[in-house]
Scaffold this motif. Structure first.
Motif, PDB file in Angstrom:
ATOM      1  N   ASN A 206       0.813  -1.218   0.000  1.00  0.00           N
ATOM      2  CA  ASN A 206       0.000   0.000   0.000  1.00  0.00           C
ATOM      3  C   ASN A 206       0.845   1.266   0.000  1.00  0.00           C
ATOM      4  OD1 ASN A 206      -2.671  -0.940  -0.163  1.00  0.00           O
ATOM      5  ND2 ASN A 206      -2.736  -1.400   2.025  1.00  0.00           N
ATOM      6  N   HIS A 207       2.094   1.154   0.455  1.00  0.00           N
ATOM      7  CA  HIS A 207       2.981   2.316   0.460  1.00  0.00           C
ATOM      8  C   HIS A 207       3.893   2.362  -0.762  1.00  0.00           C
ATOM      9  CE1 HIS A 207       1.813   2.550   4.735  1.00  0.00           C
ATOM     10  NE2 HIS A 207       2.144   3.814   4.636  1.00  0.00           N
ATOM     11  N   ASP A 213      -2.795   3.850  -2.021  1.00  0.00           N
ATOM     12  CA  ASP A 213      -2.879   2.425  -1.740  1.00  0.00           C
ATOM     13  C   ASP A 213      -3.073   1.600  -3.013  1.00  0.00           C
ATOM     14  OD1 ASP A 213      -2.662   3.117   0.888  1.00  0.00           O
ATOM     15  OD2 ASP A 213      -4.730   2.616   1.430  1.00  0.00           O
TER      16      ASP A 213
END
Length: 254
Positions: A206-207, A213
């Motif tokens: 998500n990073h 995301d």
């Protein structure tokens, strides 16, 4: 954007392929889904009333690919586009830990299948001045640890896309690839469970993309719709990143 186009889509029953199938239908195309698995009842119901042909086909098997293409042409008399999307990501291993059978299966499904779809589709694309789209991956350009064979197939797809673009340009056939990063699909979820830090992998993914995301496959489908459309009529040999900027520069992840 794709009105009256006949599109052959491999691996169209799940993940990015399923999102592409829906997007192509919405854009006015007829979609011929080739997938090794039968579609679920929910998906078949969703396709009810649409101009769709669903064929069970192991794209690593040349005879089955030939039969599928014959069926498409018998029904629709032409092919306007081929989207080579089907792929597997297992196993998540370094090269020395990869078995012969694992290597061969990855190469057969991810890469050799493009040989088969081109072999049985190119004559029809020459008639329609159609196009070919390959689903690659960002890892084919920048690499990835603990995933050697899969990375090799995607790097090969990038090179193959450029070679095909040159080979078929004289026939006005365009060949491009789309290159996702982390897309929330069943394939990525399965890959995540193979990682030693499986509990933390979703947070990492998500990073990964500066734009946010992990998205669903519809962001890839939108890009694919463009590349198959007349709006991309002067684009060929391109590996288009649809990655939220995941490959850009050094970043501080807190």
């Amino acid at each position: 954007m794709l009105e009256n186009k006949i599109i052959v889509l491999t691996g169209g029953g799940d993940g990015i392929g399923w999102e592409c199938a829906k997007a192509y239908l919405k854009a006015g195309a007829t979609v011929c889904i080739l997938d090794k698995n039968q579609l679920s009842n929910d998906k078949l119901e969703a396709l009810n009333g649409t101009d769709t042909l669903v064929l069970t086909c192991n794209i690593a098997n040349e005879a089955e690919v030939a039969m599928a293409f014959n069926t498409v042409v018998e029904k629709y008399s032409r092919i306007d586009a081929i989207h080579n999307n089907a792929a597997i990501a297992h196993p998540s291993k370094t090269l020395d830990q990869t078995s012969n059978s694992e290597w061969d299966l990855l190469m057969d499904i991810n890469l050799k299948s493009i040989l088969y779809t081109t072999r049985y589709g190119i004559a029809h694309l020459k008639k329609t001045q159609g196009c070919i789209l390959n689903t690659s991956s960002m890892v084919g350009s920048i690499g990835q640890d603990n995933h050697a064979a899969y990375v090799a197939t995607k790097g090969a797809i990038n090179a193959l896309t450029k070679a095909m673009a040159l080979d078929y340009a004289s026939f006005k056939i365009r060949v491009n690839a789309v290159s996702p990063a982390a897309i929330n699909t069943p394939t990525l979820q399965a890959w995540s469970q193979e990682q030693p830090n499986a509990a933390e992998i979703e947070k990492y993914l998500n990073h990964l993309q500066p734009l946010g995301d992990m998205p669903a496959g519809d962001v890839i489908a939108d890009a694919c719709t463009f590349l198959l459309s007349n709006a991309a009529r002067f684009i060929t040999g391109t590996i288009l990143p649809v990655s939220g900027g995941a490959e850009l520069g050094y970043r501080t992840i807190l």
